[in-house]
Design a protein around this motif. Structure first.
Motif, PDB file in Angstrom:
ATOM      1  N   PRO A 242      28.909  18.540  -0.241  1.00  0.00           N
ATOM      2  CA  PRO A 242      28.563  19.784   0.445  1.00  0.00           C
ATOM      3  C   PRO A 242      28.549  19.655   1.966  1.00  0.00           C
ATOM      4  CG  PRO A 242      26.559  18.713  -0.265  1.00  0.00           C
ATOM      5  CD  PRO A 242      27.708  17.808  -0.681  1.00  0.00           C
ATOM      6  N   ALA A 243      29.029  18.547   2.499  1.00  0.00           N
ATOM      7  CA  ALA A 243      28.939  18.309   3.939  1.00  0.00           C
ATOM      8  C   ALA A 243      29.885  19.218   4.716  1.00  0.00           C
ATOM      9  CB  ALA A 243      29.277  16.848   4.240  1.00  0.00           C
ATOM     10  N   ASN A 244      29.490  19.533   5.942  1.00  0.00           N
ATOM     11  CA  ASN A 244      30.388  20.256   6.839  1.00  0.00           C
ATOM     12  C   ASN A 244      31.693  19.481   6.994  1.00  0.00           C
ATOM     13  OD1 ASN A 244      28.567  22.287   7.322  1.00  0.00           O
ATOM     14  ND2 ASN A 244      27.893  21.522   9.307  1.00  0.00           N
ATOM     15  N   GLY A 245      32.801  20.189   6.929  1.00  0.00           N
ATOM     16  CA  GLY A 245      34.106  19.570   7.093  1.00  0.00           C
ATOM     17  C   GLY A 245      34.728  19.082   5.807  1.00  0.00           C
ATOM     18  N   THR A 246      34.027  19.231   4.671  1.00  0.00           N
ATOM     19  CA  THR A 246      34.619  18.820   3.399  1.00  0.00           C
ATOM     20  C   THR A 246      35.853  19.669   3.123  1.00  0.00           C
ATOM     21  OG1 THR A 246      32.488  18.130   2.482  1.00  0.00           O
ATOM     22  CG2 THR A 246      34.256  18.627   0.913  1.00  0.00           C
ATOM     23  N   ARG A 247      36.997  19.023   2.952  1.00  0.00           N
ATOM     24  CA  ARG A 247      38.264  19.720   2.737  1.00  0.00           C
ATOM     25  C   ARG A 247      38.290  20.321   1.336  1.00  0.00           C
ATOM     26  NH1 ARG A 247      43.699  19.092   4.947  1.00  0.00           N
ATOM     27  NH2 ARG A 247      44.769  20.979   4.255  1.00  0.00           N
ATOM     28  N   LEU A 248      38.829  21.512   1.220  1.00  0.00           N
ATOM     29  CA  LEU A 248      38.993  22.148  -0.074  1.00  0.00           C
ATOM     30  C   LEU A 248      40.379  21.858  -0.636  1.00  0.00           C
ATOM     31  CD1 LEU A 248      37.182  25.572   0.437  1.00  0.00           C
ATOM     32  CD2 LEU A 248      36.239  23.324  -0.129  1.00  0.00           C
ATOM     33  N   GLN A 249      40.457  21.818  -1.962  1.00  0.00           N
ATOM     34  CA  GLN A 249      41.675  21.442  -2.680  1.00  0.00           C
ATOM     35  C   GLN A 249      41.709  22.195  -3.998  1.00  0.00           C
ATOM     36  OE1 GLN A 249      41.082  17.214  -3.455  1.00  0.00           O
ATOM     37  NE2 GLN A 249      39.429  17.580  -4.884  1.00  0.00           N
ATOM     38  N   ILE A 250      42.783  21.984  -4.775  1.00  0.00           N
ATOM     39  CA  ILE A 250      42.775  22.459  -6.158  1.00  0.00           C
ATOM     40  C   ILE A 250      42.567  21.255  -7.080  1.00  0.00           C
ATOM     41  CG2 ILE A 250      44.139  24.539  -5.767  1.00  0.00           C
ATOM     42  CD1 ILE A 250      46.576  23.002  -6.925  1.00  0.00           C
ATOM     43  N   TRP A 251      41.898  21.525  -8.222  1.00  0.00           N
ATOM     44  CA  TRP A 251      41.597  20.465  -9.182  1.00  0.00           C
ATOM     45  C   TRP A 251      41.433  21.109 -10.547  1.00  0.00           C
ATOM     46  CZ3 TRP A 251      41.512  15.398  -7.602  1.00  0.00           C
ATOM     47  CH2 TRP A 251      41.185  14.451  -8.574  1.00  0.00           C
ATOM     48  N   THR A 252      41.708  20.327 -11.586  1.00  0.00           N
ATOM     49  CA  THR A 252      41.497  20.813 -12.954  1.00  0.00           C
ATOM     50  C   THR A 252      40.094  21.401 -13.083  1.00  0.00           C
ATOM     51  OG1 THR A 252      43.009  19.158 -13.838  1.00  0.00           O
ATOM     52  CG2 THR A 252      41.432  20.153 -15.381  1.00  0.00           C
ATOM     53  N   CYS A 253      40.004  22.588 -13.654  1.00  0.00           N
ATOM     54  CA  CYS A 253      38.719  23.279 -13.749  1.00  0.00           C
ATOM     55  C   CYS A 253      37.772  22.533 -14.691  1.00  0.00           C
ATOM     56  CB  CYS A 253      38.923  24.704 -14.247  1.00  0.00           C
ATOM     57  SG  CYS A 253      39.951  25.708 -13.143  1.00  0.00           S
ATOM     58  N   THR A 254      36.592  22.189 -14.194  1.00  0.00           N
ATOM     59  CA  THR A 254      35.615  21.429 -14.973  1.00  0.00           C
ATOM     60  C   THR A 254      34.298  22.160 -15.150  1.00  0.00           C
ATOM     61  OG1 THR A 254      34.701  20.359 -13.003  1.00  0.00           O
ATOM     62  CG2 THR A 254      36.579  19.272 -14.074  1.00  0.00           C
ATOM     63  N   GLY A 255      34.128  23.269 -14.420  1.00  0.00           N
ATOM     64  CA  GLY A 255      32.853  23.977 -14.456  1.00  0.00           C
ATOM     65  C   GLY A 255      31.801  23.365 -13.561  1.00  0.00           C
ATOM     66  N   ALA A 256      32.146  22.354 -12.761  1.00  0.00           N
ATOM     67  CA  ALA A 256      31.189  21.685 -11.882  1.00  0.00           C
ATOM     68  C   ALA A 256      30.737  22.618 -10.763  1.00  0.00           C
ATOM     69  CB  ALA A 256      31.824  20.432 -11.288  1.00  0.00           C
ATOM     70  N   ALA A 257      29.583  22.300 -10.182  1.00  0.00           N
ATOM     71  CA  ALA A 257      29.001  23.136  -9.135  1.00  0.00           C
ATOM     72  C   ALA A 257      29.908  23.251  -7.922  1.00  0.00           C
ATOM     73  CB  ALA A 257      27.645  22.569  -8.717  1.00  0.00           C
ATOM     74  N   HIS A 258      30.687  22.187  -7.650  1.00  0.00           N
ATOM     75  CA  HIS A 258      31.547  22.245  -6.472  1.00  0.00           C
ATOM     76  C   HIS A 258      32.839  23.008  -6.724  1.00  0.00           C
ATOM     77  CE1 HIS A 258      32.493  18.455  -8.598  1.00  0.00           C
ATOM     78  NE2 HIS A 258      33.750  18.712  -8.256  1.00  0.00           N
ATOM     79  N   GLN A 259      32.921  23.670  -7.903  1.00  0.00           N
ATOM     80  CA  GLN A 259      34.033  24.592  -8.169  1.00  0.00           C
ATOM     81  C   GLN A 259      33.534  26.011  -8.389  1.00  0.00           C
ATOM     82  OE1 GLN A 259      36.273  23.034 -11.506  1.00  0.00           O
ATOM     83  NE2 GLN A 259      37.180  21.390 -10.279  1.00  0.00           N
TER      84      GLN A 259
END
Length: 426
Positions: A403-420
């Motif tokens: 959750p840090a400032n500057g964390t790059r966003l990407q695509i990833w297989t959907c897992t239902g995790a909080a960071h998606q």
């Protein structure tokens, strides 16, 4: 407007433009054409009513400096127009008056032994801008102000294209909402500057008060109403000109992108001429408020929040193709206002959320890119709060779950995790 100006005001060399717009990391990768996306699309947002996107009423104790979250104060001189002032930091020349006004004061003094292009500076004043803090594309931009008087005074409320650090001036574009030169006490000017029509060749017109009134005698409201392909100027609600690409004689229209705001009071220069024996100092530009409202016909957009309550953010508010999209503390700037379109796009700063190179593999980064209708720019927002690229059948993901400032966003297989998981403002 065919004014006698031979050079326009460029941003001062001392202003760290590149620090205001963080550059994209890595090469910009174009998104190639791809097959039509799967029919999983987001619903169309309703057209939003006009909303205030920036406002400063300059309320606060007398002597206070301006709100640093909204404005930065520039310092230095300006050789480009042979202006005579040195712009100072702090509240010496730009302060609140305790009655709801910002006061920008020009003085004949040099307490800091400031050096200007012509030698020891003779005057001080102030210049403020919102670069790195606020930009806008379209809407109503207005300020209620009382201008100074006297030969050599040059107050202005204006805007510059946010890409000036990349393309320079005048390719960045400039919209002058209001300029006044002291030898014309009854007249203000509104002007567009761009490639091939800058300086004395700017496109604009003047507005003159009736009956010999002077703008320095009272407060007046200066505004532009700005929409795709058009800018309209008014004083106290009276429209006096409208400009469109048809006025440019085939030259490039550069006014469909983010701009930031500038307030300043210059002393002397090519256009107003220098102060003379009739000019009384100090002189003051009083600003009651500055306000920007979105156009009612345009979706207002809003934040997309994710893990840690952080916002989806365009790095450095940079509009260049390939600019990284990241997590950052929510700050209400245009770099964090996203519009979910009925065409399946997610847009900010006039460009689209894009999967780099049209990739489908886990870990492919997302970026800002010129909207091109490809599947790399198609997104679905189902009720589960995923943001899915249907072609890849993968979710928008915060790299490493951080959750840090500057964390790059990407695509990833959907897992239902909080960071998606994301919450988008419709």
């Amino acid at each position: 407007m065919d004014s006698p100006r031979s050079l326009r005001r460029l941003l001062l060399p001392l202003v760290p433009l590149l620090a205001l717009t963080a550059l994209a990391t890595g090469p910009a990768l174009a998104s190639p054409p791809a097959a039509a996306p799967a029919p999983r699309t987001a619903p169309a947002p309703a057209a939003a009513p006009a909303a205030v996107t920036f406002s400063d009423d300059f309320d606060g104790p007398a002597g206070s400096t301006v709100d640093g979250a909204k404005w930065q104060i520039e310092t230095g001189d300006n050789v480009n127009n042979h202006e005579r002032q040195y712009y100072t930091a702090g509240n010496r020349n730009a302060a609140l008056d305790g009655r709801g006004n910002l006061v920008i004061t020009a003085r004949r003094e040099n307490p800091g032994n400031y050096q200007c292009w012509y030698g020891r500076c003779e005057y001080t004043s102030a210049r403020l801008n919102t670069a790195g803090r606020f930009t806008t594309t379209y809407g109503r931009v207005e300020a209620r102000m009382k201008v100074p008087r006297g030969q050599g005074m040059w107050p202005a409320f204006w805007m510059l294209g946010n890409d000036i650090g990349q393309v320079g001036w005048p390719a960045s574009g400039e919209i002058d909402v209001m300029e006044n030169v002291g030898f014309e006490p009854s007249t203000v000017h509104g002007t567009l500057h761009g490639p091939g029509y800058s300086g004395a060749g700017g496109i604009g017109a003047g507005y003159t008060l009736p009956g010999g009134q002077a703008f320095a005698d009272a407060f007046h409201t200066f505004a532009v109403d700005w929409s795709p392909g058009a800018v309209t100027w008014s004083v106290d609600g009276t429209v006096y000109q409208r400009r469109t690409p048809a006025d440019l004689g085939g030259r490039q229209w550069v006014f469909d992108k983010p701009f930031f705001l500038i307030l300043n009071l210059a002393v002397g220069g090519y256009w107003p001429g220098d102060p003379d024996g009739s000019t009384v100092f100090p002189q003051q530009l009083l600003v009651d408020y500055v306000r920007v409202t979105s156009g009612g016909a345009q979706p207002a957009g809003g934040p997309i929040t994710g893990i840690g309550g952080k916002c989806v953010d365009v790095a450095g508010a940079d509009t260049a193709n390939g600019t990284p999209v990241q997590l950052h503390d929510c700050n209400g700037t245009a770099a964090q206002r996203w519009t979910v379109g009925s065409d399946g796009t997610v847009r900010a700063l006039g460009k689209c959320l894009d999967v780099a190179s049209g990739g489908t593999a886990d870990g492919t980064p997302v970026q800002l890119w010129e909207c091109n209708g490809t599947a790399a720019q198609q997104w679905a927002l189902p009720a589960a709060r995923d943001i899915v690229n249907p072609r890849a059948d993968k979710c928008l993901d915060a790299t490493g779950g951080a959750p840090a400032n500057g964390t790059r966003l990407q695509i990833w297989t959907c897992t239902g995790a909080a960071h998606q998981k994301w919450t988008a403002t419709r």
